[in-house]
Scaffold this active site. Structure first.
Site: not given
Ligand code: UD1
Length: 363
Positions: A209
């Site tokens: 991821h």
């Molecule tokens: C976050 C953490 C990362 C951790 C990961 C575990 C930071 C900087 N990163 O990354 O350290 O390893 O979580 O999963 O805080 N999205 C969804 N549904 C959700 C959440 C996210 O669809 O419930 C999608 C959205 O498009 C979003 C993207 O995932 O923009 C990224 O989510 P985000 O919380 O920004 O960071 P992660 O990549 O999940």
């Protein structure tokens, strides 16, 4: 005394569950120690959040800031604005943050600026790679925290080297492993296990991821091709994070790569406990595989969890997909190292944390 427990993203949930349990236990013994669970809403999908609350018996959050997704700046800023509003209305005595996600850093800054003490669980780990947002989150959080709970002696040493007074650093062990050890009896086959006719030690698991591996569709496709080419045709189960899934929508996957939705905790641990190896870019999975004694191949240039390599079952192989072949061959040659479990990863870290807090505050 009121402690705010902050949780925002999936890897936070398994870290806070045992801390809350330990807090409830000491409260039952008559200590004046209350907690308020604040979910920032950084992760909000049922499969990224609710499932973990129900499986790990985490109480319903007292407050949900519902910030959702956004750029790093937007997400961090939203968390800060909303958490500040909460603290101004209803202050607490200690902000306890875990891990290294945006929610961790955002709430630590807000608490500290309002003159509230901050405790950081999983403090001091360092990849020394500032291209990772998590490394920035760790450094900022540790620069302003008051109490530092570390998973390893190495993490404590990183903090000492950064000038943190030793009396503020507590090597307590790993709360994520508290959750793992407690829940081994509860793990269960994922729903697709029988349909796919999976057998113990006869499949691989991958999770990817990190932006570095998944944001460039070409790179992601190369990783999956190399994995497939050298997997001896074993099924490769790939529970995909939402951001990874989006990248895969336009791609044809190799035949033995089986994409699934994000799994619940019980199903995911079952899957990794029984597989031949995990190929991942996650932080926490490097630790879980070390405790389970399962080979872990980490597609990153570095790790903030070096003990999983030095004494555990993890290998850091870099992000060039061409490296996959060598390490899968090593795996199939049954030439993988036997790991050991780091000190104090014994299921009691959360109890140590709560004991230290009650001692510090003379409760
Ligand atoms: C976050 C953490 C990362 C951790 C990961 C575990 C930071 C900087 N990163 O990354 O350290 O390893 O979580 O999963 O805080 N999205 C969804 N549904 C959700 C959440 C996210 O669809 O419930 C999608 C959205 O498009 C979003 C993207 O995932 O923009 C990224 O989510 P985000 O919380 O920004 O960071 P992660 O990549 O999940």
């Amino acid at each position: 005394m009121l402690i705010d427990i902050i949780a925002g993203a999936r890897p936070n949930f398994m870290k806070i569950a045992p801390i809350i349990e330990a807090l409830v236990d000491v409260k039952k013994k008559g200590k004046y120690l209350h907690y308020r669970l604040v979910h920032t809403g950084q992760h909000y999908d049922k499969l990224m959040s609710d499932t973990f609350f129900s499986q790990l018996n985490i109480p319903h959050p007292d407050v949900n800031l519902s910030v959702g997704s956004g750029s790093h700046a937007a997400q961090t800023a939203n968390i800060m604005i909303k958490y500040e509003e909460l603290l101004l209305q209803k202050p607490c005595d200690l902000v306890l943050v875990v891990g290294d996600v945006n929610s961790t850093m955002a709430c630590a800054i807000v608490g500290k600026k309002l003159g509230i003490k901050v405790a950081h669980v999983e403090a001091g780990i360092r990849s020394f790679d500032l291209s990772m947002p998590e490394e920035i989150n760790r450094m900022v959080t540790d620069a302003i925290s008051d109490f530092f709970f570390t998973t390893t002696e190495g993490a404590s040493l990183n903090l000492k080297n950064a000038g943190i007074p030793f009396e503020k650093i507590f090597h307590v062990g790993n709360t994520m492993i508290d959750t793992l050890l407690k829940n081994i009896p509860n793990i269960k086959k994922p729903s697709f296990w029988d349909d796919l006719q999976l057998k113990e030690k006869n499949y691989l698991v991958t999770t990817l991821h990190r932006p570095n591996n998944v944001d460039d569709g070409f790179k992601l496709s190369n990783i999956l091709k190399e994995l497939s080419n050298w997997s001896k045709n074993l099924p490769i189960i790939f529970p995909a994070h939402p951001r990874t899934r989006i990248k895969l929508e336009t791609q044809k996957l190799p035949e033995n790569v089986i994409l699934t939705a994000p799994l619940g905790y019980f199903e995911f641990i079952y899957l990794i406990k029984n597989c031949n190896a995990v190929i991942t870019d996650s932080g926490g999975i490097q630790e879980e595989t070390t405790v389970l004694g399962v080979p872990c191949i980490t597609l990153r240039e570095n790790t903030e969890r070096p003990e999983t390599v030095d004494i555990g079952t993890n290998e850091i192989i870099g992000t060039d997909s061409k490296n996959i072949r060598i390490w899968l061959q090593k795996l199939f040659d049954e030439n993988w190292k036997q790991g050991k479990i780091p000190d104090k990863w014994d299921g009691k870290a959360s109890r140590r944390i709560v004991q230290i807090i009650t001692d510090l505050y003379k409760l």
